[in-house]
Design a protein around this motif. Structure first.
Motif, mmCIF file in Angstrom:
data_model
loop_
_atom_site.group_PDB
_atom_site.id
_atom_site.type_symbol
_atom_site.label_atom_id
_atom_site.label_comp_id
_atom_site.label_asym_id
_atom_site.label_seq_id
_atom_site.Cartn_x
_atom_site.Cartn_y
_atom_site.Cartn_z
ATOM 1 N N ARG A 33 0.979 -1.315 -0.086
ATOM 2 C CA ARG A 33 0.052 0.023 0.027
ATOM 3 C C ARG A 33 1.064 1.304 0.022
ATOM 4 N N HIS A 34 0.580 2.141 -0.986
ATOM 5 C CA HIS A 34 1.473 3.197 -0.984
ATOM 6 C C HIS A 34 0.823 4.470 -0.544
ATOM 7 N N VAL A 35 1.451 4.967 0.720
ATOM 8 C CA VAL A 35 1.100 6.257 1.126
ATOM 9 C C VAL A 35 1.635 7.455 0.906
ATOM 10 N N PHE A 36 1.162 8.585 0.495
ATOM 11 C CA PHE A 36 1.939 9.682 0.139
ATOM 12 C C PHE A 36 1.008 10.974 0.094
ATOM 13 N N ARG A 50 5.656 3.021 2.028
ATOM 14 C CA ARG A 50 5.179 1.781 1.509
ATOM 15 C C ARG A 50 4.853 1.105 2.462
ATOM 16 N N ILE A 51 3.660 0.309 2.633
ATOM 17 C CA ILE A 51 3.430 -0.515 3.765
ATOM 18 C C ILE A 51 2.994 -1.963 3.237
ATOM 19 N N HIS A 57 3.627 -9.974 10.645
ATOM 20 C CA HIS A 57 3.471 -8.739 11.240
ATOM 21 C C HIS A 57 3.402 -7.726 9.895
ATOM 22 N N VAL A 58 3.509 -6.440 10.062
ATOM 23 C CA VAL A 58 3.343 -5.625 9.122
ATOM 24 C C VAL A 58 4.522 -4.607 9.200
ATOM 25 N N THR A 59 4.923 -4.388 7.810
ATOM 26 C CA THR A 59 6.098 -3.270 7.989
ATOM 27 C C THR A 59 5.881 -2.297 7.382
ATOM 28 N N PHE A 60 6.756 -1.223 6.999
ATOM 29 C CA PHE A 60 6.736 -0.376 6.338
ATOM 30 C C PHE A 60 8.155 0.354 6.159
ATOM 31 N N GLY A 61 8.478 0.978 5.035
ATOM 32 C CA GLY A 61 9.618 1.337 4.679
ATOM 33 C C GLY A 61 9.744 2.443 3.449
ATOM 34 N N ARG A 62 10.846 2.967 3.100
ATOM 35 C CA ARG A 62 11.218 3.684 2.135
ATOM 36 C C ARG A 62 10.440 4.954 2.443
#
Length: 137
Positions: A33-36, A50-51, A57-62
């Motif tokens: 999922r891209h959040v911006f 991005r998630i 588990h869940v992760t996000f990065g960038r």
């Protein structure tokens, strides 16, 4: 247009500014999922993350904020959107991230706790950080 805008921010931040030499786009982009946050008139991405789910588990990065707007609250707005998305799509999963050491304090304000030793990703020091589902704001 959105893809170009957020990919430009990712490359500006991680490849140009931080000097990382890697393929920024990877298979996680296809499932994430891209959040911006985009500036309307210029269609320029001001903040991005991005998630995606990883096993249990869940992760996000960038996670990136445009140099032009750093210190103006866009990172906090982005984290609100990221955590809201995690709560909506994965309400019962913990969030585990690899945080660059210089931004650990930012994530601690969001409720994350650092653990483990410092490790390197692309010659940049990181630590694991965890936000348990039961402890989300």
């Amino acid at each position: 247009m959105e893809l170009f805008s957020f990919e430009r921010l990712r490359i500006d931040t991680f490849v140009v500014e931080q000097g990382h030499q890697y393929h920024d786009l990877d298979d996680h982009d296809l499932e994430a999922r891209h959040v911006f946050l985009i500036d309307g008139p210029d269609n320029r991405t001001l903040a991005y993350a991005r998630i995606f789910r990883e096993k249990d588990h869940v992760t996000f990065g960038r996670v990136a904020t445009s140099l032009a707007v750093r210190g103006k609250g866009y990172g906090s707005m982005l984290m609100d959107a990221v955590l809201t998305s995690c709560a909506e799509h994965w309400p019962n999963l913990d969030i585990l991230i690899n945080a660059q050491v210089q931004v650990i304090g930012f994530y601690e304000k969001q409720g994350f706790e650092a653990f483990g030793d410092i490790f390197s990703i692309e010659h940049t020091p990181h630590r694991h950080m965890l936000l348990k589902a039961a402890e989300r704001k």
